[in-house]
Motif scaffolding. Structure first.
Motif, PDB file in Angstrom:
ATOM      1  N   PRO A   1       0.825  -1.211   0.000  1.00 24.31           N
ATOM      2  CA  PRO A   1       0.000   0.000   0.000  1.00 24.31           C
ATOM      3  C   PRO A   1       0.856   1.258   0.000  1.00 24.31           C
ATOM      4  N   ALA A   2       0.231   2.367  -0.366  1.00 28.66           N
ATOM      5  CA  ALA A   2       0.919   3.654  -0.335  1.00 28.66           C
ATOM      6  C   ALA A   2       1.442   3.932   1.075  1.00 28.66           C
ATOM      7  N   GLY A   3       2.634   4.479   1.147  1.00 25.51           N
ATOM      8  CA  GLY A   3       3.262   4.757   2.433  1.00 25.51           C
ATOM      9  C   GLY A   3       4.310   3.718   2.811  1.00 25.51           C
ATOM     10  N   THR A   4       4.281   2.530   2.196  1.00 25.97           N
ATOM     11  CA  THR A   4       5.289   1.503   2.464  1.00 25.97           C
ATOM     12  C   THR A   4       6.635   1.960   1.926  1.00 25.97           C
ATOM     13  N   LYS A   5       7.691   1.706   2.696  1.00 21.78           N
ATOM     14  CA  LYS A   5       9.033   2.061   2.240  1.00 21.78           C
ATOM     15  C   LYS A   5       9.778   0.808   1.797  1.00 21.78           C
ATOM     16  N   LEU A   6      10.341   0.885   0.599  1.00 22.77           N
ATOM     17  CA  LEU A   6      11.088  -0.228   0.023  1.00 22.77           C
ATOM     18  C   LEU A   6      12.523   0.198  -0.262  1.00 22.77           C
ATOM     19  N   LYS A   7      13.446  -0.703   0.040  1.00 25.16           N
ATOM     20  CA  LYS A   7      14.849  -0.480  -0.311  1.00 25.16           C
ATOM     21  C   LYS A   7      15.176  -1.382  -1.493  1.00 25.16           C
ATOM     22  N   VAL A   8      15.611  -0.778  -2.590  1.00 23.60           N
ATOM     23  CA  VAL A   8      15.927  -1.523  -3.806  1.00 23.60           C
ATOM     24  C   VAL A   8      17.429  -1.432  -4.054  1.00 23.60           C
ATOM     25  N   THR A   9      18.075  -2.605  -4.159  1.00 24.68           N
ATOM     26  CA  THR A   9      19.509  -2.661  -4.400  1.00 24.68           C
ATOM     27  C   THR A   9      19.776  -3.343  -5.728  1.00 24.68           C
ATOM     28  N   ASN A  10      20.577  -2.696  -6.557  1.00 23.44           N
ATOM     29  CA  ASN A  10      21.030  -3.292  -7.813  1.00 23.44           C
ATOM     30  C   ASN A  10      22.288  -4.101  -7.506  1.00 23.44           C
ATOM     31  N   LEU A  11      22.188  -5.413  -7.530  1.00 27.60           N
ATOM     32  CA  LEU A  11      23.311  -6.268  -7.148  1.00 27.60           C
ATOM     33  C   LEU A  11      24.433  -6.255  -8.175  1.00 27.60           C
ATOM     34  N   ASP A  12      24.193  -5.699  -9.349  1.00 28.80           N
ATOM     35  CA  ASP A  12      25.235  -5.641 -10.370  1.00 28.80           C
ATOM     36  C   ASP A  12      26.183  -4.472 -10.167  1.00 28.80           C
ATOM     37  N   ASN A  13      25.733  -3.440  -9.437  1.00 32.56           N
ATOM     38  CA  ASN A  13      26.637  -2.312  -9.170  1.00 32.56           C
ATOM     39  C   ASN A  13      26.613  -1.878  -7.701  1.00 32.56           C
TER      40      ASN A  13
ATOM     41  N   CYS B   1       5.443  -5.818  -8.746  1.00 28.70           N
ATOM     42  CA  CYS B   1       5.740  -5.777  -7.309  1.00 28.70           C
ATOM     43  C   CYS B   1       6.394  -4.460  -6.921  1.00 28.70           C
ATOM     44  N   ALA B   2       7.344  -4.005  -7.733  1.00 31.52           N
ATOM     45  CA  ALA B   2       8.014  -2.738  -7.433  1.00 31.52           C
ATOM     46  C   ALA B   2       8.497  -2.100  -8.730  1.00 31.52           C
ATOM     47  N   LEU B   3       7.973  -0.917  -9.013  1.00 33.25           N
ATOM     48  CA  LEU B   3       8.427  -0.120 -10.147  1.00 33.25           C
ATOM     49  C   LEU B   3       8.991   1.188  -9.611  1.00 33.25           C
ATOM     50  N   LEU B   4      10.126   1.600 -10.118  1.00 27.64           N
ATOM     51  CA  LEU B   4      10.735   2.858  -9.691  1.00 27.64           C
ATOM     52  C   LEU B   4      10.430   3.948 -10.706  1.00 27.64           C
ATOM     53  N   ASN B   5      10.155   5.143 -10.213  1.00 30.04           N
ATOM     54  CA  ASN B   5       9.974   6.236 -11.159  1.00 30.04           C
ATOM     55  C   ASN B   5      11.342   6.671 -11.689  1.00 30.04           C
ATOM     56  N   ASN B   6      11.350   7.631 -12.596  1.00 31.95           N
ATOM     57  CA  ASN B   6      12.604   7.990 -13.278  1.00 31.95           C
ATOM     58  C   ASN B   6      13.702   8.403 -12.312  1.00 31.95           C
ATOM     59  N   ALA B   7      13.358   9.246 -11.324  1.00 37.36           N
ATOM     60  CA  ALA B   7      14.371   9.759 -10.401  1.00 37.36           C
ATOM     61  C   ALA B   7      14.969   8.640  -9.549  1.00 37.36           C
ATOM     62  N   ALA B   8      14.125   7.722  -9.064  1.00 40.18           N
ATOM     63  CA  ALA B   8      14.615   6.619  -8.232  1.00 40.18           C
ATOM     64  C   ALA B   8      15.447   5.646  -9.063  1.00 40.18           C
ATOM     65  N   PHE B   9      15.006   5.380 -10.293  1.00 40.55           N
ATOM     66  CA  PHE B   9      15.730   4.433 -11.137  1.00 40.55           C
ATOM     67  C   PHE B   9      17.122   4.955 -11.478  1.00 40.55           C
ATOM     68  N   GLU B  10      17.239   6.272 -11.671  1.00 45.44           N
ATOM     69  CA  GLU B  10      18.544   6.863 -11.973  1.00 45.44           C
ATOM     70  C   GLU B  10      19.547   6.638 -10.845  1.00 45.44           C
ATOM     71  N   GLN B  11      19.062   6.476  -9.611  1.00 44.29           N
ATOM     72  CA  GLN B  11      19.957   6.311  -8.463  1.00 44.29           C
ATOM     73  C   GLN B  11      20.589   4.925  -8.411  1.00 44.29           C
ATOM     74  N   VAL B  12      20.012   3.961  -9.115  1.00 41.65           N
ATOM     75  CA  VAL B  12      20.535   2.585  -9.027  1.00 41.65           C
ATOM     76  C   VAL B  12      20.850   1.966 -10.388  1.00 41.65           C
ATOM     77  N   ARG B  13      20.533   2.627 -11.454  1.00 45.13           N
ATOM     78  CA  ARG B  13      20.694   2.048 -12.784  1.00 45.13           C
ATOM     79  C   ARG B  13      22.155   1.969 -13.205  1.00 45.13           C
ATOM     80  N   GLU B  14      22.416   1.076 -14.156  1.00 44.54           N
ATOM     81  CA  GLU B  14      23.689   1.051 -14.855  1.00 44.54           C
ATOM     82  C   GLU B  14      23.532   1.892 -16.112  1.00 44.54           C
ATOM     83  N   PRO B  15      24.589   2.603 -16.537  1.00 44.17           N
ATOM     84  CA  PRO B  15      24.472   3.494 -17.694  1.00 44.17           C
ATOM     85  C   PRO B  15      23.914   2.764 -18.916  1.00 44.17           C
ATOM     86  N   GLY B  16      22.910   3.375 -19.536  1.00 42.67           N
ATOM     87  CA  GLY B  16      22.347   2.840 -20.764  1.00 42.67           C
ATOM     88  C   GLY B  16      21.381   1.690 -20.591  1.00 42.67           C
TER      89      GLY B  16
END
Length: 234
Positions: free
Chosen positions: A179-191, A206-221
């Motif tokens: 539900p809204a308000g839940t806090k999730l920690k997402v770790t990219n195990l590749d970086n 189950c978990a989708l990140l918006n653009n700003a959150a995805f930029e914090q854990v993504r690999e370039p490209g």
């Protein structure tokens, strides 16, 4: 003699004009070939295209679910997600991917472990001890079910890939299990990059990140995290 010279000159001019025409035609064919649009890549050919196709599929599924089970906010949610779909398709075109190709988020299959050879029983020289009275079985902790009832700090959505929802704004997540308000920690195990975000809306995964959150854990490209650790932390 003068007549022969005149005819010879005309023939030379005609030959030069023909040669120029052929050369121009060849150059046109070469230019047309070089300007031909490259064949778009499919999700199976590119990790970038797979991530965008997954994001598109998740948003399309969310829209379909909202239309199948509408509520008072469905119209606004659908309008928002249709804008997200258009943005993802724009990114597909810019990345050389097949525009409109979608793939639903899937659980990553865990490799099966090879069967261990059976060891023959070893005879013991010691006399057998009387069996100890069995202890009452302790209740097992809650399993990794990946739903809203998971305890804080517990791993959830085991095996799920993570992609972006395409939504703007401050770092946030959307989910179909929390539900809204839940806090999730997402770790990219590749970086080894991680981000902690709050669920603010519903999605088809189950978990989708918006653009700003995805930029914090993504690999370039890349637009898909294949090896992700998702934890419920609040």
């Amino acid at each position: 003699m003068s007549r022969r010279r005149t005819l010879g000159t005309k023939k030379k001019i005609a030959l030069l004009v023909s040669a120029a025409t052929v050369a121009g035609g060849g150059a046109f064919v070469m230019a047309s070939t070089s300007n031909a649009a490259p064949t778009p890549k499919s999700a199976s050919e590119s990790t970038v295209c797979l991530g965008l196709a997954t994001a598109l599929g998740n948003n399309q599924k969310f829209i379909a679910d909202q239309r199948a089970n509408p509520d008072a906010q469905s119209e606004a949610r659908i309008a928002n997600r249709e804008a997200v779909v258009a943005e993802i398709e724009r990114k597909q075109e810019a990345s050389g991917c097949a525009v409109g190709e979608s793939a639903q988020d899937s659980q990553t299959a865990q490799p099966s472990q090879p069967a261990q050879p059976t060891q023959p029983p070893v005879a013991s020289a010691q006399p057998s001890q009387p069996a100890e009275p069995s202890q009452p079985a302790e209740s097992a902790p809650a399993g990794d079910v990946g739903d809203g009832a998971a305890a804080s700090g517990q791993q959830v959505c085991n095996g799920s890939t993570v992609t972006l929802s395409g939504e703007g704004g401050a770092p946030a997540a959307s989910s179909n299990q929390f539900p809204a308000g839940t806090k999730l920690k997402v770790t990219n195990l590749d970086n080894d990059k991680s981000t902690t975000v709050e669920v603010t809306s519903v999605s088809g995964s189950c978990a989708l990140l918006n653009n700003a959150a995805f930029e914090q854990v993504r690999e370039p490209g890349k637009f898909l995290i294949r090896r992700a650790l998702i934890e419920k932390v609040g």
